[in-house]
Design an enzyme around this catalytic site. Structure first.
Site, PDB file in Angstrom:
ATOM      1  N   ARG A 158      -2.836 -25.472 -31.644  1.00  0.00           N
ATOM      2  CA  ARG A 158      -3.494 -24.504 -32.523  1.00  0.00           C
ATOM      3  C   ARG A 158      -2.775 -24.424 -33.879  1.00  0.00           C
ATOM      4  NH1 ARG A 158      -4.861 -18.576 -30.023  1.00  0.00           N
ATOM      5  NH2 ARG A 158      -2.840 -17.932 -30.747  1.00  0.00           N
ATOM      6  N   GLU A 249       1.800 -14.749 -34.645  1.00  0.00           N
ATOM      7  CA  GLU A 249       0.920 -14.348 -33.532  1.00  0.00           C
ATOM      8  C   GLU A 249       1.834 -13.695 -32.504  1.00  0.00           C
ATOM      9  OE1 GLU A 249      -2.243 -14.459 -33.491  1.00  0.00           O
ATOM     10  OE2 GLU A 249      -2.698 -15.853 -35.124  1.00  0.00           O
ATOM     11  N   CYS A 283      -1.190 -12.958 -24.311  1.00  0.00           N
ATOM     12  CA  CYS A 283      -1.120 -11.852 -25.269  1.00  0.00           C
ATOM     13  C   CYS A 283      -2.458 -11.133 -25.338  1.00  0.00           C
ATOM     14  CB  CYS A 283      -0.736 -12.395 -26.632  1.00  0.00           C
ATOM     15  SG  CYS A 283      -1.737 -13.793 -27.089  1.00  0.00           S
TER      16      CYS A 283
HETATM   17  P1  NAP Z   1       9.666 -15.265 -27.174  1.00  0.00           P
HETATM   18  O1  NAP Z   1      10.827 -14.928 -26.354  1.00  0.00           O
HETATM   19  O2  NAP Z   1       9.411 -14.514 -28.405  1.00  0.00           O
HETATM   20  O3  NAP Z   1       9.793 -16.815 -27.477  1.00  0.00           O
HETATM   21  C1  NAP Z   1       8.857 -17.533 -28.223  1.00  0.00           C
HETATM   22  C2  NAP Z   1       9.535 -18.699 -28.879  1.00  0.00           C
HETATM   23  O4  NAP Z   1      10.522 -18.249 -29.799  1.00  0.00           O
HETATM   24  C3  NAP Z   1      10.254 -19.630 -27.908  1.00  0.00           C
HETATM   25  O5  NAP Z   1      10.119 -20.948 -28.378  1.00  0.00           O
HETATM   26  C4  NAP Z   1      11.680 -19.160 -28.036  1.00  0.00           C
HETATM   27  O6  NAP Z   1      12.632 -20.121 -27.679  1.00  0.00           O
HETATM   28  C5  NAP Z   1      11.766 -18.856 -29.501  1.00  0.00           C
HETATM   29  N1  NAP Z   1      12.823 -17.947 -29.863  1.00  0.00           N
HETATM   30  C6  NAP Z   1      13.431 -16.994 -29.107  1.00  0.00           C
HETATM   31  N2  NAP Z   1      14.368 -16.354 -29.827  1.00  0.00           N
HETATM   32  C7  NAP Z   1      14.362 -16.902 -31.068  1.00  0.00           C
HETATM   33  C8  NAP Z   1      15.108 -16.678 -32.256  1.00  0.00           C
HETATM   34  N3  NAP Z   1      16.042 -15.733 -32.336  1.00  0.00           N
HETATM   35  N4  NAP Z   1      14.837 -17.436 -33.335  1.00  0.00           N
HETATM   36  C9  NAP Z   1      13.887 -18.396 -33.275  1.00  0.00           C
HETATM   37  N5  NAP Z   1      13.179 -18.664 -32.188  1.00  0.00           N
HETATM   38  C10 NAP Z   1      13.395 -17.921 -31.091  1.00  0.00           C
HETATM   39  O7  NAP Z   1       8.309 -15.159 -26.377  1.00  0.00           O
HETATM   40  P2  NAP Z   1       7.997 -15.739 -24.959  1.00  0.00           P
HETATM   41  O8  NAP Z   1       8.763 -14.907 -23.985  1.00  0.00           O
HETATM   42  O9  NAP Z   1       8.176 -17.192 -24.938  1.00  0.00           O
HETATM   43  O10 NAP Z   1       6.422 -15.482 -24.874  1.00  0.00           O
HETATM   44  C11 NAP Z   1       5.847 -14.267 -24.541  1.00  0.00           C
HETATM   45  C12 NAP Z   1       5.411 -13.491 -25.772  1.00  0.00           C
HETATM   46  O11 NAP Z   1       4.562 -14.270 -26.618  1.00  0.00           O
HETATM   47  C13 NAP Z   1       4.582 -12.279 -25.438  1.00  0.00           C
HETATM   48  O12 NAP Z   1       5.021 -11.172 -26.176  1.00  0.00           O
HETATM   49  C14 NAP Z   1       3.162 -12.661 -25.848  1.00  0.00           C
HETATM   50  O13 NAP Z   1       2.312 -11.607 -26.133  1.00  0.00           O
HETATM   51  C15 NAP Z   1       3.410 -13.516 -27.018  1.00  0.00           C
HETATM   52  N6  NAP Z   1       2.264 -14.385 -27.259  1.00  0.00           N
HETATM   53  C16 NAP Z   1       1.463 -14.120 -28.325  1.00  0.00           C
HETATM   54  C17 NAP Z   1       0.360 -14.894 -28.583  1.00  0.00           C
HETATM   55  C18 NAP Z   1      -0.516 -14.610 -29.760  1.00  0.00           C
HETATM   56  O14 NAP Z   1      -1.244 -15.472 -30.145  1.00  0.00           O
HETATM   57  N7  NAP Z   1      -0.474 -13.444 -30.343  1.00  0.00           N
HETATM   58  C19 NAP Z   1       0.079 -15.979 -27.761  1.00  0.00           C
HETATM   59  C20 NAP Z   1       0.919 -16.240 -26.673  1.00  0.00           C
HETATM   60  C21 NAP Z   1       2.019 -15.424 -26.443  1.00  0.00           C
HETATM   61  P3  NAP Z   1      13.349 -20.093 -26.234  1.00  0.00           P
HETATM   62  O15 NAP Z   1      12.264 -20.386 -25.257  1.00  0.00           O
HETATM   63  O16 NAP Z   1      14.363 -21.149 -26.323  1.00  0.00           O
HETATM   64  O17 NAP Z   1      13.894 -18.713 -26.048  1.00  0.00           O
END
Ligand code: NAP
Ligand code: MG
Length: 476
Positions: A158, A249, A283
């Site tokens: 996307r 997002e 999400c």
């Molecule tokens: P996350 O912890 O925020 O991680 C997302 C990405 O960011 C991962 O690649 C993660 O790497 C990286 N990341 C973590 N800490 C970071 C930092 N300090 N600096 C840069 N990058 C960093 O989210 P998640 O647990 O993977 O996913 C769940 C969340 O995503 C939920 O809140 C959900 O609602 C949201 N989401 C939103 C959408 C939308 O379109 N609005 C779609 C899908 C999901 P690591 O894996 O190495 O920690």
């Protein structure tokens, strides 16, 4: 399809310090692979590779870029089952969800193959000077893409497809839970004709340092992130230092409203999709379910029967509807939400008991009379738990639905379209599903308001996130 190294400038390489991290199969907690963990040195190498590729990529004709994207769609479609299997292996989602994701992921290549050739501008005459103004869009520059684990393929395509259509090279940092799908996509993109350096992939356990280094590099011009609001805020702070264009997002807390005049069967079916698609790890998942008191008993009975019919088990088994959650942390968080709601007086209609394992399973669960103070109404559940409340008044439910810092998506079921549109307009959400439990569509602008994000993905809008407007003022 098991690539485990970094992909930089069209070549596979180990991390500069040889570091790796493990990827786990959530179905049985077995070890799937050790993947290279990029360092800051690798991140700067990826920026160099993207920078070297930019000039050629941006100067290719839109049609040439579009045709490469179209080939990527064709190849992805041919290998749909392989991608679905890999998604299930590293994420745990059941086969049907994985096939659904792979189909959705592929579709972004087709949509942006078609959009690549529709970069439109306009021409005007300046009111005072009479000078001609030529307004058009240019590729913004290198885009840093950071993606979550819940849709290992789709959340990346996307972003990749519109960036490439716009003429931008990208560096992708996939989630550490699920890096294999993105790595597996690279040979496909090569075969489709994407030149070396246009797409680079950096799995990394040091996400903060690696993404931080790229955002501090003046060559990065866009940061497109999908993930939690918490991490999104950090990236917005980092983007401020170099004034990088952000697309965010973030999380959601979707209300799902069933009015007394709704088709109750259709609403129950819609909630199955809005709640259970991707096992609630979305999400867009319905998080606060409001059912009019006059139809509550009927709705609860019909919905609970649908939830009870789901089969939980190994996601690769085609008869299974519900796989495990992605990891122990996510499973424990879901279990804690249910325990908290029950302690505060919610009623358990189904599920609620965490199996022993192995595997990070949690069963489809239905809670009714969930009190306002319950944690699961304030935070994203991100699991197969439906939390129901009732209501009696239209104006009251609009206020309640809007009472959240999030604003991604809301769902409304009613038999009266005038009411449906009236209510939809008053909902402070970027997207509304009106008598539909699914809003995601590559052709439509996906995104949230308030703390659910900035910018849109998909549709015409998605490509503009990777472009800058320039105008030329001239006379002739
Ligand atoms: P996350 O912890 O925020 O991680 C997302 C990405 O960011 C991962 O690649 C993660 O790497 C990286 N990341 C973590 N800490 C970071 C930092 N300090 N600096 C840069 N990058 C960093 O989210 P998640 O647990 O993977 O996913 C769940 C969340 O995503 C939920 O809140 C959900 O609602 C949201 N989401 C939103 C959408 C939308 O379109 N609005 C779609 C899908 C999901 P690591 O894996 O190495 O920690
Ligand atoms: Mg995480």
């Amino acid at each position: 399809m098991k690539h485990t190294q970094l992909y930089i400038g069209g070549t596979w390489r180990d991390a500069s310090d040889g570091g790796q991290f493990a990827v786990i199969n959530p179905m049985d907690e077995s070890h799937l692979a050790d993947v290279s963990s990029a360092t800051v040195t690798d991140a700067l190498a990826a920026m160099d590779a993207a920078d070297a590729a930019f000039k050629d990529w941006r100067s290719r004709s839109p049609r040439a870029r579009g045709e490469i994207l179209r080939r990527a769609f064709d190849l992805f479609t041919q290998r749909l089952e392989d991608f679905a299997r890999l998604i299930t292996l590293e994420n745990g989602k059941a086969r049907l969800d994985a096939v659904g994701e792979a189909t959705y992921a592929a579709e972004f290549f087709r949509w942006y193959a078609e959009e690549a050739v529709r970069s439109e501008g306009h021409m005007g005459v300046a009111p005072a000077s009479g000078a001609r103004t030529l307004v058009y869009q240019k590729p913004a520059g290198i885009a840093v893409l950071v993606t979550p684990w819940n849709y290992p393929a789709a959340m990346a395509t996307r972003k990749i497809a519109p960036a490439l259509a716009a003429g931008c090279p990208v560096v992708v940092k996939p989630a550490s839970e699920t890096p294999l799908t993105m790595l597996a996509l690279m040979p496909l993109l090569e075969e489709a004709g994407v030149p070396p350096g246009v797409v680079n992939v950096l799995p990394s356990r040091s996400s903060g340092a690696v993404v931080g280094a790229m955002l501090a590099d003046p060559r990065a011009r866009v940061v497109s992130f999908t993930g939690s609001t918490q991490v999104g805020r950090k990236l917005l702070h980092a983007a401020a230092d170099t004034v990088i264009k952000p697309a965010m997002e973030l999380g959601g807390n979707a209300p799902f409203i069933v009015f007394e005049d709704a088709d109750i069967d259709a609403a129950a079916d819609g909630l199955m999709v809005a709640k259970m698609r991707n096992l609630g790890e979305a999400c867009t998942a319905a998080n606060r379910i409001y059912v009019h008191a006059a139809v509550e008993a009927e709705f609860v009975e019909k919905y609970t029967a649908r939830m009870a019919a789901l089969k939980m088990g190994d996601g690769l088994d085609p008869s299974v509807d519900v796989g495990p959650l992605v990891n122990a942390e996510t499973r424990d968080k879901v279990a804690a939400f249910v325990d908290d709601a029950l302690q505060r007086g919610a009623q358990l209609k189904l599920g609620g008991e965490c199996p022993k394992g192995p595997g990070f399973y949690y069963p489809p669960t239905v809670l009714t009379n969930v009190p306002d103070e319950a944690e699961c109404l304030k935070d994203e559940i991100f699991g197969p738990v439906a939390a129901l409340q009732n209501f009696t008044d239209e104006d009251e439910i609009i206020v309640r639905a809007n009472q959240t810092e999030y604003g991604l998506v809301a769902y409304v079921y009613t038999g009266d379209m005038q009411r449906g549109l009236r209510v939809s307009e008053q909902l402070e959400f970027g997207m509304v599903g009106l008598n539909r439990g699914l809003v995601s569509d590559p052709a439509a602008p996906f995104g949230g308001v308030k703390q659910s994000g900035l910018g849109r993905e998909g549709g015409k809008e998605g490509m503009l996130e990777f472009m800058e407007t320039q105008y030329i003022s001239t006379n002739w």
